[in-house]
Design a protein around this motif. Structure first.
Motif, PDB file in Angstrom:
ATOM      1  N   ILE A 194       3.072   6.615   6.095  1.00  0.00           N
ATOM      2  CA  ILE A 194       3.550   4.628   6.123  1.00  0.00           C
ATOM      3  C   ILE A 194       4.307   3.975   5.103  1.00  0.00           C
ATOM      4  N   THR A 195       3.569   4.326   4.181  1.00  0.00           N
ATOM      5  CA  THR A 195       4.652   3.438   2.794  1.00  0.00           C
ATOM      6  C   THR A 195       5.709   3.675   2.250  1.00  0.00           C
ATOM      7  N   THR A 196       6.286   5.435   2.651  1.00  0.00           N
ATOM      8  CA  THR A 196       7.691   6.224   2.186  1.00  0.00           C
ATOM      9  C   THR A 196       7.324   6.481   1.091  1.00  0.00           C
ATOM     10  N   ASP A 542       0.894 -11.803  -3.823  1.00  0.00           N
ATOM     11  CA  ASP A 542       1.590 -11.570  -5.338  1.00  0.00           C
ATOM     12  C   ASP A 542       2.136 -10.223  -4.960  1.00  0.00           C
ATOM     13  N   ALA A 543       0.329  -9.246  -3.982  1.00  0.00           N
ATOM     14  CA  ALA A 543       1.421  -7.857  -3.287  1.00  0.00           C
ATOM     15  C   ALA A 543       1.803  -7.168  -2.860  1.00  0.00           C
ATOM     16  N   ASP A 544       2.650  -6.695  -2.858  1.00  0.00           N
ATOM     17  CA  ASP A 544       3.896  -6.422  -1.841  1.00  0.00           C
ATOM     18  C   ASP A 544       3.048  -5.555  -1.454  1.00  0.00           C
ATOM     19  N   LEU A 545       1.455  -4.072  -1.539  1.00  0.00           N
ATOM     20  CA  LEU A 545       1.432  -3.663  -0.914  1.00  0.00           C
ATOM     21  C   LEU A 545      -0.356  -3.836  -1.184  1.00  0.00           C
ATOM     22  N   VAL A 546      -1.459  -3.969  -0.355  1.00  0.00           N
ATOM     23  CA  VAL A 546      -2.552  -4.159  -0.192  1.00  0.00           C
ATOM     24  C   VAL A 546      -3.096  -3.546   0.691  1.00  0.00           C
ATOM     25  N   SER A 571      -7.031   1.211   4.734  1.00  0.00           N
ATOM     26  CA  SER A 571      -6.093   0.464   5.518  1.00  0.00           C
ATOM     27  C   SER A 571      -4.872  -0.127   4.221  1.00  0.00           C
ATOM     28  N   VAL A 572      -4.396   0.265   5.160  1.00  0.00           N
ATOM     29  CA  VAL A 572      -2.577  -0.754   4.734  1.00  0.00           C
ATOM     30  C   VAL A 572      -2.738  -2.162   5.416  1.00  0.00           C
ATOM     31  N   LEU A 573      -3.135  -3.064   4.439  1.00  0.00           N
ATOM     32  CA  LEU A 573      -3.111  -4.544   5.796  1.00  0.00           C
ATOM     33  C   LEU A 573      -2.173  -5.181   4.905  1.00  0.00           C
ATOM     34  N   GLY A 578       7.660  -2.891   4.408  1.00  0.00           N
ATOM     35  CA  GLY A 578       7.656  -2.319   6.042  1.00  0.00           C
ATOM     36  C   GLY A 578       5.945  -1.953   6.475  1.00  0.00           C
ATOM     37  N   ALA A 579       5.793  -0.757   7.440  1.00  0.00           N
ATOM     38  CA  ALA A 579       4.958  -0.690   8.250  1.00  0.00           C
ATOM     39  C   ALA A 579       3.382  -1.254   7.304  1.00  0.00           C
TER      40      ALA A 579
END
Length: 599
Positions: A194-196, A542-546, A571-573, A578-579
Motif C-alpha cells: 500500500i505505502t511502497t 501534519d501527517a503524511d501517513l495515518v 487501515s491506512v486512512l 499514494g493509496a
C-alpha cells in the motif's frame, strides 16, 4: 612577512533589487509571512536598506496589525523613508514585482548576492587566519567548520524554491545514475504494497485504543528495518522502560512467551535460543531511549546527537504522542500543545530527512459506537464545519463547499506571531453528514460546527463542547473596523483587506441539526477563518501517513478469544504520497509479535 588577503572594495550586490524588494514588502505586508524566515537584515548590502528591513522586521514581530500606512509612518519617524522615495513611487515599485510575478526571483537574487559576499568575506578571514603562524590548527578548523555551516545554511535557503527546470535535471540525473533513494520497507508485505515503503521526511501516525498492540507493532517494524538494512533506528519509549521492551523483543525473536521469560523458569534449549537471539540482536543498529516526560526540544537534541554519531539514522519511533511534554509552556492548553508538537515532529522529519513514526492514543468516542473500528475523525483534535461556512480569501468570501479543488488558493489564518495573514491550503475535505452546533457572538457573528471543532478563545484553543457563554472567542475584523459595514463585508467580492483580531463574548450555543460538513487541510498553519471566526484544524493534517490499528478480539468475552492468535486490522486512512487501504496481520499476543497473514 606574508601579504594578507584583502577583500575587493566593491562586493557583489544589487541596490535596485534591494530597493524593489523593500518597496514590495511595504506595499504588500502580507508577503512578510513568506520572507521573514528567509531574509534577515544582513542580506541587504546597502546600510540604509539594512536599516529599513530591520524596522520592518521588528514591526512584524511586535505589532498585532501591520499595513502600508503603519510601515510608512514608522519609516518616516526613523527618517529612512527618503531612501526609497515618495509614497506613490513606493507603491508603484512594489506593485511592479507583484504584477510581473517576479517577487520570488528578486528574493533569490538578493540571497545569491549575499551568499557571494559571505564567501568572499569569510574566505579572506580564513586566509588571514591560516597565514598567521601563531594560530593553532584547532582554531583554524573550528572557524572553517563555522564558515561551512554558515554557507551551507544560506545555500539551502537559496535553493529552497528552485525552479522546476533545475529540479527536473537533478531528478533525471539521479535516475540515470541509479542513485535514487530507496524507500524504507516495514517488513510487512501488505503494508509495503500500500505505502511502497516509508519515504524519508515522512511523518507517520499509528493510532489505536489502548491494548491493541501498537507498541508491539512499532517494535516489530523497528527490528524488521534494522535487520533488512544497514541503517539505524531509534525508539523513544515514553511509557515503557527499556527492560519491558527488551522482554518483548527477545520473546518475538525466540518465540518464548513473555510470561515465561519473566518467570525465569527456562530449560536448556530455551536458554540457548535466548543467547543466540541476543547475539544476533546485538549487531543491529537499534537504539532505545526510555526517558520519561520528555519535551520536544530534548527529543530533538537526542536525535541530533544520534545523527552526529550515526550518519545512517533513517527512522525514529516515538511511543507515544500524548506523553510528550510541552516545554513547560503554561500559556497553552493540551489541544494546542498537541498541534504544536505534531507540527514540530513533521518539521523534524524534513529537517533531518528521516522517517518519524509517532504512536497515538485514540479518544474514548470509539468505545461508544457499535462498530468500534476507528476512523480518521477519532484521531482529530478538531471537527468539521457546515457546508455553508464562508471562508476568508484575499478577494472574497467563498462557501467552503465551493472552494476550488484543483487550484492553488490562499485563505486567511493566524500565524505564529498572532497576525491574521494569507496562508495556502492543501485541500478541502468533505466529511459527510454530522450533528452540528451553532455558536453566536454578542455582535451577531455565528458559525455551525461539530462538537469537537476548536475555536480560538482567550484561554487558548477550546472545543465547541468545552465552551460556554462566559467565554470570549477570536473574531476577525477589517483594519478600520469601527466604521465598516457588516453587510458589505459579507459580499462576494471586494478589494484586498487587512484583517485584525478581537475577542468577543459568546451569546449562545445550541444544537441545530444534522448537516453536511467540511474541513480544510492547511499547508503550513493549523487554523483558518470561517464566518469571521478563527477556528482550528486537526493533528492528523501534519501527517503524511495515518494508520489505525484495530483488533476485534479485544471486545470478545475471554472464553471466546483465541489466546494464541488473532487477526489485527491496519487501515491506512490517509496517505499523502499514494493509496489508502486496509490489510490484516496475525497477532501473537504471548510473543508481542505481528506477522504477515498466512493464506
Amino acid at each position: 612577512m606574508v601579504n594578507q588577503f584583502e577583500t575587493p572594495n566593491e562586493l557583489p550586490h544589487n541596490a535596485t533589487a534591494e530597493k524593489l524588494v523593500l518597496a514590495c514588502l511595504i506595499s504588500n505586508p502580507q508577503l512578510l509571512e513568506e520572507t521573514i524566515s528567509i531574509l534577515n537584515a544582513k542580506v541587504f548590502y546597502r546600510k540604509e536598506h539594512e536599516n529599513i528591513y530591520d524596522v520592518i522586521e521588528k514591526a512584524y514581530e511586535k505589532l498585532t496589525k501591520i499595513d502600508f500606512l503603519t510601515l510608512m509612518d514608522l519609516l518616516t519617524k526613523t527618517k529612512l523613508i527618503h531612501y526609497l522615495g515618495e509614497e506613490k513611487e513606493i507603491k508603484k515599485l512594489g506593485n511592479q514585482l507583484i504584477d510581473n510575478n517576479c517577487f520570488e526571483d528578486y528574493i533569490h537574487l538578493l540571497l545569491d548576492k549575499f551568499l557571494r559576499r559571505s564567501v568572499i568575506q569569510n574566505s579572506a578571514s580564513l586566509v588571514n587566519l591560516v597565514t598567521d603562524q601563531s594560530t593553532s590548527i584547532d582554531k583554524i578548523f573550528y572557524e572553517l567548520n563555522n564558515f561551512l555551516d554558515l554557507i551551507n545554511k544560506h545555500y539551502k535557503t537559496n535553493k529552497q524554491n528552485s525552479k522546476i527546470s533545475y529540479l527536473l535535471e537533478d531528478f533525471i540525473s539521479t535516475i540515470n545514475d541509479n542513485t535514487i533513494e530507496k524507500n524504507i520497507k516495514s517488513g510487512f508485505k501488505d503494508f509495503d504494497n500500500i505505502t511502497t515503503g516509508f519515504h524519508r521526511s515522512d511523518f507517520i501516525i499509528i493510532a489505536s485504543r489502548p491494548a491493541m498492540g501498537k507498541t508491539a507493532l512499532a517494535l516489530n517494524i523497528a527490528t524488521n528495518i534494522t535487520k533488512a538494512t544497514d541503517t539505524s533506528v531509534a525508539f523513544f519509549s515514553l511509557e515503557m522502560p527499556t527492560q519491558q521492551l527488551i522482554y518483548r523483543i527477545i520473546s518475538s525473536e525466540t518465540q518464548i512467551a513473555i510470561k515465561k521469560l519473566r518467570s525465569g523458569q527456562l530449560n536448556t534449549i530455551e536458554w540457548k535460543k535466548i543467547k543466540t537471539a541476543a547475539l544476533n540482536l546485538s549487531s543491529l543498529k537499534l537504539y532505545i531511549d526510555d526517558t520519561p516526560n520528555i519535551t520536544f526540544s530534548i527529543l530533538k537534541a537526542k536525535v541530533q546527537q544520534l545523527i552526529q554519531s550515526n550518519k545512517d539514522l533513517s527512522l525514529i519511533i516515538v511511543d507515544y504522542l500524548q506523553l510528550i511534554s510541552n516545554n513547560n509552556n503554561k500559556n497553552t492548553n493540551r489541544h494546542q500543545e498537541l498541534s504544536l508538537i505534531t507540527r514540530s515532529l513533521k518539521i523534524l522529519a524534513r529537517e533531518f530527512n528521516i522517517v518519524v513514526i509517532v504512536l497515538s492514543q485514540l479518544s474514548r468516542n470509539v468505545e461508544s459506537r457499535n462498530n468500534k473500528r476507528p476512523i480518521l475523525s477519532d484521531l482529530k483534535e478538531s471537527g468539521c464545519i457546515s457546508q455553508n461556512s464562508l471562508i476568508e480569501t484575499k478577494l472574497s468570501k467563498v462557501q467552503i463547499n465551493q472552494l476550488p479543488q484543483k487550484k492553488l488558493l490562499t485563505i486567511y489564518s493566524e500565524n505564529a506571531n498572532k497576525h491574521l495573514v494569507l496562508s495556502s491550503i492543501n485541500k478541502v475535505k468533505n466529511n459527510k453528514q454530522k450533528l452540528i452546533y451553532k455558536i453566536v457572538t454578542q455582535s451577531g457573528y455565528s458559525i455551525l460546527l461539530t462538537a469537537n471543532h476548536k475555536l480560538k478563545s482567550l484561554a487558548g484553543w477550546k472545543k465547541c463542547n468545552e465552551l460556554n457563554t462566559i467565554d470570549k472567542i477570536a473574531i476577525s475584523i477589517e483594519h478600520n473596523y469601527l466604521s465598516y459595514n457588516k453587510t458589505h463585508f459579507f459580499t462576494k467580492s471586494r478589494k484586498p483587506i487587512v484583517l485584525t483580531k478581537i475577542f468577543e463574548k459568546i451569546l449562545l450555543i445550541h444544537l441545530v441539526e444534522s448537516n453536511i460538513v467540511y474541513d480544510i487541510e492547511m499547508h503550513s498553519i493549523n487554523n483558518f477563518i470561517a464566518n469571521n471566526i478563527v477556528i482550528h484544524n486537526s493533528i492528523e493534517q501534519d501527517a503524511d501517513l495515518v494508520c489505525m490499528l484495530h483488533n476485534e478480539d479485544y471486545y470478545k468475552l475471554p472464553e471466546t478469544k483465541n489466546q494464541e492468535k488473532s487477526l489485527a486490522q491496519i487501515s491506512v486512512l490517509k496517505h499523502r504520497n499514494g493509496a489508502v487501504g486496509t490489510f490484516e496481520l496475525e497477532f501473537l499476543p504471548q510473543f508481542a509479535q505481528f506477522i504477515n497473514k498466512t493464506i
